[in-house]
Design a protein around this motif. Structure first.
Motif, PDB file in Angstrom:
ATOM      1  N   THR A  59       0.825  -1.148   0.051  1.00  0.00           N
ATOM      2  CA  THR A  59      -0.140  -0.042   0.043  1.00  0.00           C
ATOM      3  C   THR A  59       0.718   1.184  -0.027  1.00  0.00           C
ATOM      4  O   THR A  59       0.841   2.035   0.770  1.00  0.00           O
ATOM      5  CB  THR A  59      -0.850   0.213   1.052  1.00  0.00           C
ATOM      6  OG1 THR A  59      -0.238  -0.087   2.606  1.00  0.00           O
ATOM      7  CG2 THR A  59      -1.985  -1.197   0.950  1.00  0.00           C
ATOM      8  N   TYR A  60       2.025   1.257  -0.844  1.00  0.00           N
ATOM      9  CA  TYR A  60       2.943   2.294  -0.950  1.00  0.00           C
ATOM     10  C   TYR A  60       2.307   3.542  -1.868  1.00  0.00           C
ATOM     11  O   TYR A  60       1.706   3.113  -3.168  1.00  0.00           O
ATOM     12  CB  TYR A  60       4.226   1.980  -1.667  1.00  0.00           C
ATOM     13  CG  TYR A  60       5.058   3.109  -1.615  1.00  0.00           C
ATOM     14  CD1 TYR A  60       6.274   2.962  -0.499  1.00  0.00           C
ATOM     15  CD2 TYR A  60       5.139   3.902  -2.379  1.00  0.00           C
ATOM     16  CE1 TYR A  60       7.183   3.938  -0.645  1.00  0.00           C
ATOM     17  CE2 TYR A  60       6.319   4.980  -2.589  1.00  0.00           C
ATOM     18  CZ  TYR A  60       7.300   4.876  -1.593  1.00  0.00           C
ATOM     19  OH  TYR A  60       8.094   5.883  -1.783  1.00  0.00           O
ATOM     20  N   ASN A  61       1.856   4.617  -1.361  1.00  0.00           N
ATOM     21  CA  ASN A  61       1.247   5.675  -2.214  1.00  0.00           C
ATOM     22  C   ASN A  61       2.513   6.208  -2.745  1.00  0.00           C
ATOM     23  O   ASN A  61       3.437   6.969  -2.176  1.00  0.00           O
ATOM     24  CB  ASN A  61       0.655   6.935  -1.039  1.00  0.00           C
ATOM     25  CG  ASN A  61       0.017   7.827  -1.749  1.00  0.00           C
ATOM     26  OD1 ASN A  61       0.183   8.161  -2.844  1.00  0.00           O
ATOM     27  ND2 ASN A  61      -1.233   8.466  -1.209  1.00  0.00           N
ATOM     28  N   THR A  62       2.374   6.310  -4.076  1.00  0.00           N
ATOM     29  CA  THR A  62       3.603   6.634  -4.901  1.00  0.00           C
ATOM     30  C   THR A  62       3.677   8.340  -5.028  1.00  0.00           C
ATOM     31  O   THR A  62       4.625   8.711  -5.614  1.00  0.00           O
ATOM     32  CB  THR A  62       3.351   6.120  -6.449  1.00  0.00           C
ATOM     33  OG1 THR A  62       2.016   6.605  -6.910  1.00  0.00           O
ATOM     34  CG2 THR A  62       3.707   4.649  -6.355  1.00  0.00           C
ATOM     35  N   LEU A  63       2.628   9.027  -4.600  1.00  0.00           N
ATOM     36  CA  LEU A  63       2.752  10.415  -4.359  1.00  0.00           C
ATOM     37  C   LEU A  63       3.875  10.558  -3.152  1.00  0.00           C
ATOM     38  O   LEU A  63       4.205  11.897  -3.130  1.00  0.00           O
ATOM     39  CB  LEU A  63       1.566  10.961  -3.972  1.00  0.00           C
ATOM     40  CG  LEU A  63       0.600  11.221  -5.177  1.00  0.00           C
ATOM     41  CD1 LEU A  63      -0.814  11.632  -4.403  1.00  0.00           C
ATOM     42  CD2 LEU A  63       0.960  11.689  -6.258  1.00  0.00           C
ATOM     43  N   GLY A  64       4.446   9.877  -2.616  1.00  0.00           N
ATOM     44  CA  GLY A  64       5.457   9.965  -1.724  1.00  0.00           C
ATOM     45  C   GLY A  64       6.909   9.597  -2.359  1.00  0.00           C
ATOM     46  O   GLY A  64       8.051   9.570  -1.791  1.00  0.00           O
ATOM     47  N   ASP A  65       6.619   9.142  -3.704  1.00  0.00           N
ATOM     48  CA  ASP A  65       7.904   8.793  -4.253  1.00  0.00           C
ATOM     49  C   ASP A  65       8.420   9.959  -5.562  1.00  0.00           C
ATOM     50  O   ASP A  65       9.233  10.689  -5.498  1.00  0.00           O
ATOM     51  CB  ASP A  65       7.920   7.359  -5.056  1.00  0.00           C
ATOM     52  CG  ASP A  65       8.871   7.156  -5.786  1.00  0.00           C
ATOM     53  OD1 ASP A  65      10.112   7.040  -5.238  1.00  0.00           O
ATOM     54  OD2 ASP A  65       8.922   6.662  -6.996  1.00  0.00           O
ATOM     55  N   HIS A  66       7.334  10.007  -6.366  1.00  0.00           N
ATOM     56  CA  HIS A  66       7.340  11.245  -7.507  1.00  0.00           C
ATOM     57  C   HIS A  66       6.105  11.848  -7.513  1.00  0.00           C
ATOM     58  O   HIS A  66       5.168  11.161  -7.140  1.00  0.00           O
ATOM     59  CB  HIS A  66       7.836  10.719  -8.596  1.00  0.00           C
ATOM     60  CG  HIS A  66       9.161  10.373  -8.793  1.00  0.00           C
ATOM     61  ND1 HIS A  66      10.109  11.261  -8.718  1.00  0.00           N
ATOM     62  CD2 HIS A  66       9.725   9.132  -9.195  1.00  0.00           C
ATOM     63  CE1 HIS A  66      11.388  10.646  -8.676  1.00  0.00           C
ATOM     64  NE2 HIS A  66      11.208   9.203  -9.135  1.00  0.00           N
ATOM     65  N   PHE A  67       5.865  13.230  -7.781  1.00  0.00           N
ATOM     66  CA  PHE A  67       4.663  13.958  -7.905  1.00  0.00           C
ATOM     67  C   PHE A  67       4.239  13.843  -9.254  1.00  0.00           C
ATOM     68  O   PHE A  67       4.779  14.664 -10.244  1.00  0.00           O
ATOM     69  CB  PHE A  67       4.884  15.236  -7.531  1.00  0.00           C
ATOM     70  CG  PHE A  67       3.517  15.953  -7.290  1.00  0.00           C
ATOM     71  CD1 PHE A  67       2.494  15.625  -6.357  1.00  0.00           C
ATOM     72  CD2 PHE A  67       3.351  16.989  -8.245  1.00  0.00           C
ATOM     73  CE1 PHE A  67       1.504  16.403  -5.961  1.00  0.00           C
ATOM     74  CE2 PHE A  67       2.107  17.715  -8.032  1.00  0.00           C
ATOM     75  CZ  PHE A  67       1.112  17.246  -7.015  1.00  0.00           C
ATOM     76  N   HIS A  68       3.405  12.918  -9.584  1.00  0.00           N
ATOM     77  CA  HIS A  68       2.658  12.689 -11.235  1.00  0.00           C
ATOM     78  C   HIS A  68       1.402  12.626 -11.047  1.00  0.00           C
ATOM     79  O   HIS A  68       0.800  11.430 -11.815  1.00  0.00           O
ATOM     80  CB  HIS A  68       3.542  11.626 -11.647  1.00  0.00           C
ATOM     81  CG  HIS A  68       3.839  10.519 -11.038  1.00  0.00           C
ATOM     82  ND1 HIS A  68       2.763   9.807 -10.052  1.00  0.00           N
ATOM     83  CD2 HIS A  68       4.888   9.633 -10.729  1.00  0.00           C
ATOM     84  CE1 HIS A  68       3.265   8.905  -9.316  1.00  0.00           C
ATOM     85  NE2 HIS A  68       4.550   8.591  -9.736  1.00  0.00           N
ATOM     86  N   PRO A  69       0.377  13.410 -10.338  1.00  0.00           N
ATOM     87  CA  PRO A  69      -0.962  13.316 -10.511  1.00  0.00           C
ATOM     88  C   PRO A  69      -1.526  13.469 -11.972  1.00  0.00           C
ATOM     89  O   PRO A  69      -2.800  12.982 -12.157  1.00  0.00           O
ATOM     90  CB  PRO A  69      -1.468  14.423  -9.670  1.00  0.00           C
ATOM     91  CG  PRO A  69      -0.493  15.537  -9.743  1.00  0.00           C
ATOM     92  CD  PRO A  69       0.909  14.805  -9.906  1.00  0.00           C
ATOM     93  N   ILE A  70      -0.656  13.817 -12.873  1.00  0.00           N
ATOM     94  CA  ILE A  70      -1.331  13.908 -14.238  1.00  0.00           C
ATOM     95  C   ILE A  70      -1.648  12.587 -14.726  1.00  0.00           C
ATOM     96  O   ILE A  70      -2.405  12.417 -15.732  1.00  0.00           O
ATOM     97  CB  ILE A  70      -0.099  14.619 -15.196  1.00  0.00           C
ATOM     98  CG1 ILE A  70      -0.796  15.070 -16.407  1.00  0.00           C
ATOM     99  CG2 ILE A  70       0.959  13.681 -15.679  1.00  0.00           C
ATOM    100  CD1 ILE A  70      -0.105  16.242 -17.335  1.00  0.00           C
ATOM    101  N   LEU A  71      -0.984  11.574 -14.299  1.00  0.00           N
ATOM    102  CA  LEU A  71      -1.278  10.123 -14.750  1.00  0.00           C
ATOM    103  C   LEU A  71      -2.749   9.719 -14.477  1.00  0.00           C
ATOM    104  O   LEU A  71      -3.329   8.793 -15.072  1.00  0.00           O
ATOM    105  CB  LEU A  71      -0.493   9.150 -13.781  1.00  0.00           C
ATOM    106  CG  LEU A  71       1.099   9.206 -14.313  1.00  0.00           C
ATOM    107  CD1 LEU A  71       1.687   8.354 -13.307  1.00  0.00           C
ATOM    108  CD2 LEU A  71       1.253   8.734 -15.559  1.00  0.00           C
ATOM    109  N   ALA A  72      -3.685  10.452 -13.574  1.00  0.00           N
ATOM    110  CA  ALA A  72      -4.814  10.349 -13.441  1.00  0.00           C
ATOM    111  C   ALA A  72      -5.570  10.447 -14.732  1.00  0.00           C
ATOM    112  O   ALA A  72      -6.743   9.726 -14.911  1.00  0.00           O
ATOM    113  CB  ALA A  72      -5.454  11.098 -12.499  1.00  0.00           C
ATOM    114  N   LEU A  73      -5.195  11.430 -15.773  1.00  0.00           N
ATOM    115  CA  LEU A  73      -5.744  11.349 -16.980  1.00  0.00           C
ATOM    116  C   LEU A  73      -5.961   9.841 -17.833  1.00  0.00           C
ATOM    117  O   LEU A  73      -6.779   9.965 -18.631  1.00  0.00           O
ATOM    118  CB  LEU A  73      -5.021  12.440 -17.704  1.00  0.00           C
ATOM    119  CG  LEU A  73      -5.204  14.065 -17.419  1.00  0.00           C
ATOM    120  CD1 LEU A  73      -4.229  14.909 -18.266  1.00  0.00           C
ATOM    121  CD2 LEU A  73      -6.248  14.509 -17.365  1.00  0.00           C
TER     122      LEU A  73
END
Length: 488
Positions: A91-105
């Protein structure tokens, strides 16, 4: 009128010396380059990118790090959850690794087509589209032949090829955004340049500094207030992401990619010198501008590459320094936009031809070292015994199962099972419950300290609590003991 930027007629019209600029010599046109020409070049590269990346995935050459991780991220978004990746940890939240919310598209497309191939199709389309703004501007600056040269040279450039070859990455979104923004900036469409740059802060945390560099260019050459606002926004976004958002979601409470501490006795000059050593960094710098025939060196747009080069060359990871992986993909639209800008602002027709020849030679050389050419090789289209064996063993794992897999096999399961990294099991980020299945590939050297590998390759091979289901061609499939279905 002949569209050639270096036609005999053109040179004659501007004297024997041919010293008229290419912008002056280019044919007058209101329609610009035709849609068929744009579709021909960008469509051809889309097919090349897609065929190569899809075929690599079919041949089990993609990896958990990174296609598997990004598949899990997009899969999470499609299920309306945070972007978790079990390959990074339970359950590793990858927003703690790199910031890439654009992938939600990508989530709606993945919901319709739940497969890792969906990511590869989208990446091919995004990168191929980035050719279009460059070709349009190149046509206006230097004519049709120059536009074709830019489109082909950029599409086949080594930085783009390395991105396509190595799985999927979020920077595939940055490539078209940079192309659109810098082409607009070069044509003094300042509002469009600013607006196209802003979404870069949603692609990756370091790209806010690239936005700041674009803003600085706009402030320098165009409206100062707009440029300074964009620069402040980009720098502020990077600071917020690196200092607040990423540490908040990171299990260790810090930005995962902090630069290494430097000994106090090392002075600033020594640190600066270290940023330009070893020589592989100079090779990378040379090859960024060589495909443009060194035209990029004559444009201030090239300065937009400085933030990316700075963090890479000051980093301790040697992978950052060279020409491999995806790290240079964002530099290619910068370099080629700078080259077109040079032509649009006064290069002479007589000087352009040698530059185009040099650029073509550089691109031809890197085609051998960077693998777009593999799409036409027979071996790319033939399945080895290893691929057939791995596919058969992977097929024994049911959909929805929990699996710990070798890096080279994890990407094949990420879209249909809950997959973690077998070489991290149970060394770090141990799962709350042991995975039901393990699959280990002895030929996978991604982690030489792999505990599971050492256990299976020991004098008394086996993993405590698991039974071997089958071993073939160096691949071992195990199942949690107690189900009555495993055998030794």
């Amino acid at each position: 009128m002949n569209n050639s930027i270096l036609s005999v007629d053109t040179l004659q019209r501007h004297g024997k010396s041919g010293e008229g600029t290419v912008a002056e010599n280019a044919p007058e046109t209101s329609a610009g380059i035709s849609g068929k020409s744009l579709l021909l070049v960008s469509g051809t590269f889309f097919l090349i990118y897609l065929l190569l990346s899809a075929r690599r995935h079919a041949a089990n050459l993609t990896t958990g790090y990174d296609l598997g991780i990004f598949t899990q991220i997009v899969r999470s978004y499609s299920e309306f959850s945070a972007p978790y990746s079990d390959l990074k940890g339970p359950t590793y939240n990858t927003l703690g690794d790199h910031f890439h919310p654009i992938l939600a598209l990508l989530a709606p497309l993945y919901k319709a087509f739940p497969s890792s191939y969906t990511l590869l199709v989208c990446q091919a389309a995004l990168v191929a589209f980035s050719i279009v703004p460059l070709m349009k501007w190149a046509h206006k600056a230097g004519g049709q032949n120059f536009a074709y040269w830019v489109g082909v040279s950029y599409g086949a450039s080594w930085g783009i090829a390395a991105l396509i070859f190595f799985d999927f990455h979020e920077v595939s979104f940055a490539v078209p955004l940079l192309s659109l923004s810098l082409c607009a900036a070069g044509r003094k469409n300042w509002r469009a340049a600013a607006l196209w740059s802003l979404p870069l802060v949603l692609v990756k945390e370091d790209l806010g500094l690239t936005v700041a560099a674009i803003g600085a260019y706009v402030a320098w050459k165009g409206p100062r207030v707009t440029g300074l606002a964009v620069a402040a926004f980009g720098a502020g976004a990077t600071a917020l992401e690196m200092l607040v958002i990423l540490p908040h979601f990171n299990p260790l409470g810090q930005f995962a990619y902090l630069p290494p501490e430097t000994a106090e006795e090392v002075g600033m000059l020594a640190q600066a010198a270290g940023a330009l050593w070893p020589p592989v960094k100079w090779l990378t710098l040379l090859m960024i501008v060589a495909p443009t025939g060194f035209l990029a060196l004559r444009s201030p747009i090239l300065l937009v590459a400085l933030p990316t080069l700075a963090w890479r060359f000051t980093g301790s990871n040697p992978f950052y320094w060279g020409m491999d992986f995806h790290y240079s993909a964002v530099l290619m639209p910068i370099a080629f936009a700078a080259a077109v800008h040079t032509v649009a602002n006064g290069v002479t027709a007589r000087r352009l031809l040698p530059a185009c020849v040099v650029g073509a030679v550089a691109t031809s050389v890197t085609l051998v070292t960077h693998p777009l050419h593999e799409v036409v090789l027979p071996r790319t289209w033939s399945d080895s015994a290893y691929v057939r064996t791995s596919d058969e063993l992977l097929g024994k794992i049911p959909d929805g199962a929990t699996v710990a897999a070798s890096n080279r096999l994890a990407a094949q399961l990420a879209d249909r099972a809950s997959v973690s990294e077998v070489c991290l099991f149970p060394r770090s980020f141990p799962p709350k419950e042991r995975p039901e299945w393990l699959i280990y590939d002895v030929a996978d050297t991604s982690d030489p300290e792999c505990p599971t590998g050492k256990a299976l390759e020991s004098a008394d091979p086996g993993v405590p609590g698991y039974r071997v289901v089958e071993t073939r061609d160096g691949i071992t499939l195990l199942r949690l003991a107690g189900d009555g279905k495993g055998s030794r």
